[in-house]
Design an enzyme around this catalytic site. Structure first.
Site, short mmCIF file in Angstrom:
data_model
loop_
_atom_site.label_atom_id
_atom_site.label_comp_id
_atom_site.label_asym_id
_atom_site.label_seq_id
_atom_site.Cartn_x
_atom_site.Cartn_y
_atom_site.Cartn_z
N HIS A 319 0.88 -1.17 0.00
CA HIS A 319 0.00 0.00 0.00
C HIS A 319 0.92 1.22 0.00
O HIS A 319 1.83 1.31 0.82
CB HIS A 319 -0.88 -0.02 1.25
CG HIS A 319 -2.01 0.95 1.22
ND1 HIS A 319 -1.81 2.31 1.31
CD2 HIS A 319 -3.34 0.78 1.11
CE1 HIS A 319 -2.98 2.92 1.25
NE2 HIS A 319 -3.93 2.01 1.14
N ARG A 339 -6.25 10.23 -0.42
CA ARG A 339 -5.90 10.65 -1.79
C ARG A 339 -7.14 10.77 -2.67
O ARG A 339 -7.19 11.58 -3.57
CB ARG A 339 -4.89 9.65 -2.38
CG ARG A 339 -3.49 9.84 -1.81
CD ARG A 339 -2.52 8.78 -2.26
NE ARG A 339 -2.71 7.53 -1.56
CZ ARG A 339 -2.77 6.34 -2.14
NH1 ARG A 339 -2.66 6.22 -3.43
NH2 ARG A 339 -2.94 5.25 -1.41
O1 MEZ Z 1 -9.08 -2.09 -0.25
C1 MEZ Z 1 -8.23 -1.63 0.54
O2 MEZ Z 1 -7.12 -2.13 0.65
C2 MEZ Z 1 -8.55 -0.40 1.31
C3 MEZ Z 1 -9.97 -0.04 1.40
C4 MEZ Z 1 -7.55 0.31 1.83
C5 MEZ Z 1 -7.56 1.75 2.13
O3 MEZ Z 1 -6.65 2.44 1.68
O4 MEZ Z 1 -8.45 2.24 2.82
#
Ligand code: MEZ
Length: 493
Positions: A319, A339
């Site tokens: 992430h 974002r």
């Molecule tokens: O689907 C995801 O990983 C999610 C909802 C993450 C996020 O950034 O909130």
């Protein structure tokens, strides 16, 4: 803030995606551009830290070394201590895993008349589901369509998604939102009662349905209650350590390890659902993680040991925005929703270097490039990081937007004396999602009769890179399919 040339190119790519007609090619990076970016800067592509499997159905595949050790390692069950003929529990359907996929499966299996037992490693609901913040995707708005959702996910997944699985996901999206609403999930609505939706990385339409920035926690709250209402028996703190097959090679139950008594329990079941989640807590290549403590690839390992192939087990999602500071929340998720609400990523020179809603692999790669190759990051706890300009959210959307849309994020930072409405925060990629996993068909079935799988331990739905909000959707869609199918199978077994 200065927009670099790369940022401008990135911006037109994202804008083009949003003006896309279904007949057109997705205006993503050219294959060559993407290859250069990913090969050089994406941690997935570091040869180091990966091991080629030498045994099992994926012999020859490269997977993170930490995962290879488990896939090829010894059983977590001490065979001398287990008498598989001494059965402690008998049930129609055994659900392994207490997150969103397991809960959806258990509820649906019980509704189809099966006796259901759920075994969870920690407590029911201790899962990555509850930690997903920003939203769940479903194309249920005017002008949007499952076909557009399908194309977005295919493009984001490097066109490696299994078409039948992805089709199932997007076609059942609207129904999943209705199902959750009918159970009591409180999605954000405007003053006319219409669902409020936003964009995520790589989406052509605003189809992210959210409950503030605690969407997963809200979904898990409701599912947890519904598991109890449905009469499912739940055994907590008892991870499954090995699957049991009968003489014909059909699923026949599992062996659990009870953390409290430190004893093994044998469960006999007519069908079994693996919904044991992801692998972030293996901390591949020393990365921090947004995952909960139970995420140690248990489902992948049990399936692999039983001879089921894994798909894209080497494809991991970082992430882009994990918290890089303060130390107490190092690696914690800073939701993509920040974002989606137009916050920019900025390097130490004040440059916006990429559109913040490119797909996750591309954004993570760009942040790593800024910090590691260009020395354009800001020094943080464990190396360089970049700024996420959170005050911009209130600036663009009006004061009070943060409180309304990102209350959990404000609260998380407030505990450390940081007011994200006034100051930007430092972020760096964090290990977030296991893109690959157990091979399944569109009925959530594995190649072992009577064995089904759903949730993060499954591979193929999202190809090599998942878009935001598609896993909250897949746990509901495939959890419910697995529950329905396993209940039906148990009646024939
Ligand atoms: O689907 C995801 O990983 C999610 C909802 C993450 C996020 O950034 O909130």
């Amino acid at each position: 803030m200065i927009y670099t040339e790369e940022m401008r190119a990135s911006q037109s790519r994202v804008e083009a995606t949003r003006n896309l007609r279904l007949s057109e090619e997705l205006p993503r990076f050219t294959a060559e551009e993407k290859d250069v970016l990913l090969k050089q800067f994406h941690p997935d592509y570091h040869e180091e830290g990966f091991t080629r499997l030498s045994v099992g159905p994926n012999k020859g595949d490269q997977v993170p070394s930490e995962l290879a050790v488990l896939l090829q390692g010894k059983s977590r069950m001490d065979e001398a201590d287990v008498d598989v003929d001494h059965i402690q529990f008998e049930t129609d359907v055994l659900v392994i895993g207490g997150g969103g996929a397991g809960a959806a499966a258990a509820i649906e299996a019980a509704r189809h008349g099966a006796k259901v037992l759920m075994a969870t490693k920690l407590r029911l609901g201790d899962a990555n589901t509850g930690m997903a913040e920003g939203g769940i995707q479903a194309a249920d708005k005017e002008h949007d369509s499952p076909a557009a959702h399908y194309l977005d996910a295919m493009g984001g997944g490097h066109y490696k998604n299994i078409p039948e699985l992805l089709a199932e996901l997007v076609l059942r999206g609207p129904e999943a939102i209705q199902w959750l609403s009918s159970l009591g999930v409180l999605f954000d609505k405007d003053s006319d009662g219409a669902m409020v939706t936003t964009h995520g990385g790589g989406t052509s339409y605003k189809r992210m349905h959210a409950c503030g920035d605690y969407t997963g926690a809200e979904i898990m709250r409701v599912l947890r209650d519904e598991v109890r209402n449905a009469g499912v028996d739940v055994i907590e703190y008892s991870p499954a350590v090995e699957l049991l097959l009968d003489g014909d090679g059909q699923a026949a139950g599992a062996v659990l390890y009870d953390f409290d008594t430190q004893e093994y329990h044998v469960v006999r079941a007519k069908s079994v659902i693996l919904a044991a989640g992801g692998a972030g807590r293996l901390h591949y290549q020393g990365f921090p993680t947004s995952n909960h403590y139970g995420s140690t690839a248990d489902g992948l390992v049990m399936a692999y040991r039983a001879g089921i192939p894994l798909l894209y087990a080497g494809a991991i999602q970082y992430h882009p925005t994990g918290a890089a500071y303060p130390p107490q929340i190092y690696g914690a998720l800073v939701t993509e929703k920040v974002r989606s609400l137009d916050a920019m990523l900025v390097n130490k020179n004040g440059d916006a270097f990429l559109h913040p809603l490119e797909t996750r692999d591309v954004v993570a790669a760009a942040i790593i490039r800024e910090c590691q190759e260009r020395n354009n990051g800001v020094y943080a706890l464990h190396g360089q990081a970049v700024w996420l300009d959170t005050p911009m959210v209130d600036l663009i959307h009006g004061e009070g937007t943060m409180e309304k849309r990102l209350p959990a994020m404000i609260h998380m930072y407030e505990k450390f004396g940081i007011d994200i409405r006034k100051q930007p925060i430092l972020v760096y990629p964090t290990l977030h999602y296991q893109n690959g996993g157990i091979c399944i068909g569109a009925k959530s079935e594995t190649k072992i009769p009577g064995l089904y799988a759903a949730g993060e331990d499954v591979g193929g739905i999202h190809g090599k890179n998942r878009l935001m909000g598609n896993s909250l959707l897949d746990i509901i869609v495939f959890g419910r399919i697995a529950g329905t199918e396993a209940a039906a199978y148990s009646k024939t077994a």
